[in-house]
Design an enzyme around this catalytic site. Structure first.
Site, PDB file in Angstrom:
ATOM      1  N   CYS A 159      33.717  30.993  33.377  1.00  0.00           N
ATOM      2  CA  CYS A 159      34.191  30.529  34.682  1.00  0.00           C
ATOM      3  C   CYS A 159      33.238  29.520  35.314  1.00  0.00           C
ATOM      4  CB  CYS A 159      34.363  31.716  35.622  1.00  0.00           C
ATOM      5  SG  CYS A 159      35.548  32.930  35.049  1.00  0.00           S
ATOM      6  N   GLU A 190      41.947  25.158  35.526  1.00  0.00           N
ATOM      7  CA  GLU A 190      40.928  25.641  34.601  1.00  0.00           C
ATOM      8  C   GLU A 190      41.442  25.600  33.163  1.00  0.00           C
ATOM      9  OE1 GLU A 190      37.697  29.249  34.617  1.00  0.00           O
ATOM     10  OE2 GLU A 190      39.755  29.765  35.163  1.00  0.00           O
ATOM     11  N   LYS A 202      38.643  49.398  31.902  1.00  0.00           N
ATOM     12  CA  LYS A 202      39.551  48.929  30.856  1.00  0.00           C
ATOM     13  C   LYS A 202      39.085  47.573  30.343  1.00  0.00           C
ATOM     14  CE  LYS A 202      43.450  46.629  31.049  1.00  0.00           C
ATOM     15  NZ  LYS A 202      43.390  45.799  29.800  1.00  0.00           N
ATOM     16  N   ALA A 248      37.742  44.467  32.769  1.00  0.00           N
ATOM     17  CA  ALA A 248      36.824  43.442  32.258  1.00  0.00           C
ATOM     18  C   ALA A 248      37.587  42.395  31.449  1.00  0.00           C
ATOM     19  CB  ALA A 248      35.736  44.083  31.401  1.00  0.00           C
ATOM     20  N   PRO A 249      37.069  41.177  31.347  1.00  0.00           N
ATOM     21  CA  PRO A 249      37.752  40.090  30.652  1.00  0.00           C
ATOM     22  C   PRO A 249      37.358  39.996  29.181  1.00  0.00           C
ATOM     23  CG  PRO A 249      35.831  39.222  31.730  1.00  0.00           C
ATOM     24  CD  PRO A 249      35.828  40.708  32.003  1.00  0.00           C
ATOM     25  N   GLU A 271      36.360  38.632  40.749  1.00  0.00           N
ATOM     26  CA  GLU A 271      35.638  37.478  40.197  1.00  0.00           C
ATOM     27  C   GLU A 271      36.630  36.757  39.313  1.00  0.00           C
ATOM     28  OE1 GLU A 271      34.335  34.848  38.399  1.00  0.00           O
ATOM     29  OE2 GLU A 271      33.170  36.096  37.021  1.00  0.00           O
TER      30      GLU A 271
END
Length: 478
Positions: free
Chosen positions: A284, A380, A177, A151-152, A250
């Site tokens: 995002c 980005e 994680k 996960a971010p 993603e």
């Protein structure tokens, strides 16, 4: 001297330190100061978590969908009951405004868990039939097995939900994680789920890139799911290919926000300001790449600049701020670097500098006069920076909008229904919003094309990604 809180892994139903005792400091981005330590998990910890998930998988897989639904509904209820604890952990993780975390994250998270609880009972396959004489065929839809998930740091709590909820609903077991900069809320989630689920069904290990790499390369997982940068996704896909693991990616985005001359200018400015600066632009799908038709360009830039200048960033307990800090020093450096490298033809209309002396805050920024091949248009930024370009007609708007390597989300602002339909058809992005930007619902899919990755989050499509299809054929002759 301040004593730092010790976060721990959650493996096989119990909290554990890293096997070799290593830890990393966890910093609150609103203060720039460490508040906790987290395990720096190594191969032994990854082995233990994968072994626990593999051992728990057969029993979890064989539970009826109705049983798995009950577990997920209990988790949703527990999230509501312990919402204030989750909010406090997430605010320490990220420095986000407390009030917005309470209203904008807890309700959708709970709703998404309940959606996937219902999806657990909606596993579908084509109807059985005789496609060969004397034979009946039918389809079984099954869980894939152990899922390794990363996960971010931009939405650590919500992205954990997006990952574990469909995986568990489908009958998989999980090793998750969190980012090394935002483990606190995920560790709390592990504690909550540990009081509800059978041991080993849901495991959390903290660590850095090496920990994530060890998870991806481990022989046990049948599937790897990551939300992160394009570079991280490419690395995961390459590593997973060696074992032909299923991969769900993603990745980044560079959402075009196309504003036509007939759009409601006030509505567009208000919506784009909120969707561009929310969560400090660390989204995002953020509305940070605006394309405006020539006839209203100057008026739009003036109105957006005023709205941005009126937007506030600050401490989590300040009820008047829209967003908090950037997540970490590296991200602050990255955002500042884009501004420092702006070409001579660009104009900083407002912002363009760090805000305050403590923490990682960056002022709301608007940059105009940009061209399609500029670095800040093509890459980005992931910060509170909105860029503005001008276009002449619909064809040029599409050329500019589609002219990047990302393809996650987009929006169109117009009163012309036919134009909105043409744009929604021709925009090469996984989501197209019309006269709005950024709302998500559990029932609809979220995911992109091109370098934004593949696979869907949310919706029945996201649920399907965590299943596999088996054909069964039986002879009618006994």
């Amino acid at each position: 001297m301040t004593t730092l809180r010790a976060l721990r892994n959650h493996i096989d139903g119990e909290p554990r330190d890293a096997a070799d005792g290593r830890t990393t400091a966890v910093v609150n981005p609103a203060t720039g100061e460490a508040y906790a330590t987290a395990p720096l998990s190594g191969p032994a910890d990854v082995d233990a978590a994968m072994a626990a998930a593999a051992a728990a998988f057969p029993a979890w897989r064989d539970r009826t969908p109705a049983e798995r639904q009950k577990y997920l509904l209990r988790i949703a209820d527990a999230f509501e009951d312990r919402a204030e604890e989750l909010i406090a952990a997430e605010v320490e993780n990220t420095g986000k405004p407390t009030g917005l975390t309470r209203t904008e994250e807890i309700p959708p998270m709970v709703d998404q868990i309940r959606f996937f609880a219902g999806a657990a009972r909606m596993l579908e396959g084509r109807s059985a039939g005789e496609y060969m004489e004397g034979m009946t065929s039918f389809v079984r839809r099954e869980p894939v097995g152990v899922c390794a998930q990363v996960a971010p740091w931009n939405y650590p709590m919500m992205m954990a939900v997006w990952k574990f909820a469909p995986a568990l609903a489908a009958g998989n077991t999980v090793v998750l994680k969190p980012s090394d900069t935002t483990p606190a809320s995920t560790v709390l989630i592990a504690e909550i789920l540990g009081g509800i689920l059978p041991a080993g069904v849901f495991n959390v290990i903290c660590g850095d890139r090496d920990t994530g790499r060890a998870m991806v390369e481990h022989p046990v997982p049948a599937m790897v799911s990551i939300t992160g940068s394009v570079r991280a996704g490419m690395s995961v896909a390459e590593s997973a290919s060696k074992d032909v693991k299923r991969v769900h990616l993603e990745l980044g985005g560079k959402a075009p926000v196309v504003v036509f001359e007939d759009a409601d200018l006030a509505q567009a400015v208000e919506g784009i300001t909120a969707a561009g600066f929310f969560n400090a632009g660390q989204d995002c799908t953020a509305a940070t790449r605006v394309l405006v038709q020539e006839g209203i360009h100057d008026a739009f830039v003036a109105a957006l600049t005023k709205a941005a200048a009126d937007t506030r960033t600050g401490a989590p307990d300040d009820e008047d701020v829209l967003y908090g800090p950037l997540n970490n020093p590296n991200q602050l450096h990255q955002v500042a670097g884009f501004i420092e490298r702006l070409p001579a033809h660009a104009t900083i209309e407002t912002g363009g500098h760090r805000a305050g002396e403590k923490g990682f805050f960056y002022a709301p920024t608007v940059v105009s006069g940009l061209r399609q091949d500029d670095e800040i248009i093509q890459n980005e930024v992931f910060g509170p920076v909105i860029t503005v370009q001008s276009f002449s007609d619909e064809a040029q708007a599409l050329e500019y909008a589609n002219g990047v390597e990302y393809a996650l989300a987009s929006s169109v602002w117009t009163k012309d229904h036919a134009r909105a339909m043409r744009m929604s058809k021709n925009l090469d992005f996984g989501t197209v919003w019309i006269n709005t930007h950024i709302p998500l619902v559990a029932e609809m899919p979220h995911g992109g094309f091109k370098k934004s990755g593949y696979g869907k989050d949310l919706s029945a499509y996201g649920f399907d990604d965590y299943t596999r299809i088996k054909h069964v054929m039986t002879s009618l002759d006994g």
